[in-house]
Design an enzyme around this catalytic site. Sequence first.
Site, PDB file in Angstrom:
ATOM      1  N   ALA A  14      -8.035  -0.343   2.998  1.00  0.00           N
ATOM      2  CA  ALA A  14      -8.465  -0.878   4.295  1.00  0.00           C
ATOM      3  C   ALA A  14      -7.708  -2.193   4.491  1.00  0.00           C
ATOM      4  CB  ALA A  14      -9.969  -1.099   4.296  1.00  0.00           C
TER       5      ALA A  14
ATOM      6  N   SER B 133     -11.821 -10.523   5.494  1.00  0.00           N
ATOM      7  CA  SER B 133     -11.618  -9.256   4.795  1.00  0.00           C
ATOM      8  C   SER B 133     -12.468  -8.162   5.454  1.00  0.00           C
ATOM      9  CB  SER B 133     -11.979  -9.427   3.306  1.00  0.00           C
ATOM     10  OG  SER B 133     -11.580  -8.309   2.571  1.00  0.00           O
ATOM     11  N   ASN B 134     -12.802  -7.124   4.732  1.00  0.00           N
ATOM     12  CA  ASN B 134     -13.646  -6.044   5.264  1.00  0.00           C
ATOM     13  C   ASN B 134     -14.463  -5.446   4.114  1.00  0.00           C
ATOM     14  OD1 ASN B 134     -12.158  -3.736   4.018  1.00  0.00           O
ATOM     15  ND2 ASN B 134     -10.479  -4.585   5.225  1.00  0.00           N
ATOM     16  N   PRO B 135     -15.421  -4.566   4.409  1.00  0.00           N
ATOM     17  CA  PRO B 135     -16.357  -4.133   3.353  1.00  0.00           C
ATOM     18  C   PRO B 135     -15.843  -3.050   2.408  1.00  0.00           C
ATOM     19  CG  PRO B 135     -17.256  -3.737   5.564  1.00  0.00           C
ATOM     20  CD  PRO B 135     -15.814  -4.030   5.722  1.00  0.00           C
ATOM     21  N   SER B 136     -14.565  -2.712   2.438  1.00  0.00           N
ATOM     22  CA  SER B 136     -14.071  -1.655   1.545  1.00  0.00           C
ATOM     23  C   SER B 136     -14.338  -2.010   0.083  1.00  0.00           C
ATOM     24  CB  SER B 136     -12.564  -1.468   1.758  1.00  0.00           C
ATOM     25  OG  SER B 136     -12.041  -0.657   0.730  1.00  0.00           O
TER      26      SER B 136
END
Length: 212
Positions: free
Chosen positions: A92, A25-28
């Site tokens: 994101a 995933s990503n930090p959004s």
Amino acid sequence: MTKKIRCLISAGPTREWIDPVRFVSNPSTGKMGYALAEEAVARGFEVDLVSGPVSLSAPPGARVHHVVTAAEMEKKMKELFEKAHLVIMAAAVCDHRPKRQWREKLKKDDFPKDFEWVKNNDIVQGLSAARKNGQKIIGFAAETTNSMAHAVEKLASKGLDWIALNEVSREGSGFASDFNDVTLLSRAGETIALGRDTKKKTARKILERVWP
Ligand code: CTP
């Protein structure tokens, strides 16, 4: 009675599963998209918010549709797109997913050393290719280097009306922060620096520009 403006917003990250207990995933955190939804409700719009996994509560007055993967987000956005007047793609989205998803938990000693990746569809590009007259589409550009050039390229290649350039590596703005420092670029060639501000105020400034 005049018809309400229907606004479709995406927010948060997506998750791409490896096995039932692991994902990429990503930090959004979804803060920018949720602020946009709140502001759109305040402006009297009918709001659908398609949200990846975040820990924010639903903005009062908006319909929230929870999704997890990029494929689920794409499906829900396509479903809601036709009736939308204004689309803001603030999510994101993970660009890739692992080629293989294991149904059982991988034991640590069986964990692959290499992964093969499959590209996810570009959701906003797909929507803009299918758009009808009068629909406005806004994207975001999360950049760390050569930001302006990348944003200009994305504005054109994704067929957007506006792109909100977001310097995600800048101290005190971007992912997870309550602040943002956005520059809006339009298809018509305008460049509008909104200045560093709270995501709430940034959301208001964006909506004032893209749907005056
Ligand atoms: N986006 C999308 N679908 C994807 C990837 C991105 O709809 N599969 C959207 C984002 O929501 C955003 C815009 O495209 O509105 C730009 O996203 P960004 O992550 O900045 O760029 P990418 O297209 O992923 O390109 P790159 O990773 O090469 O910067």
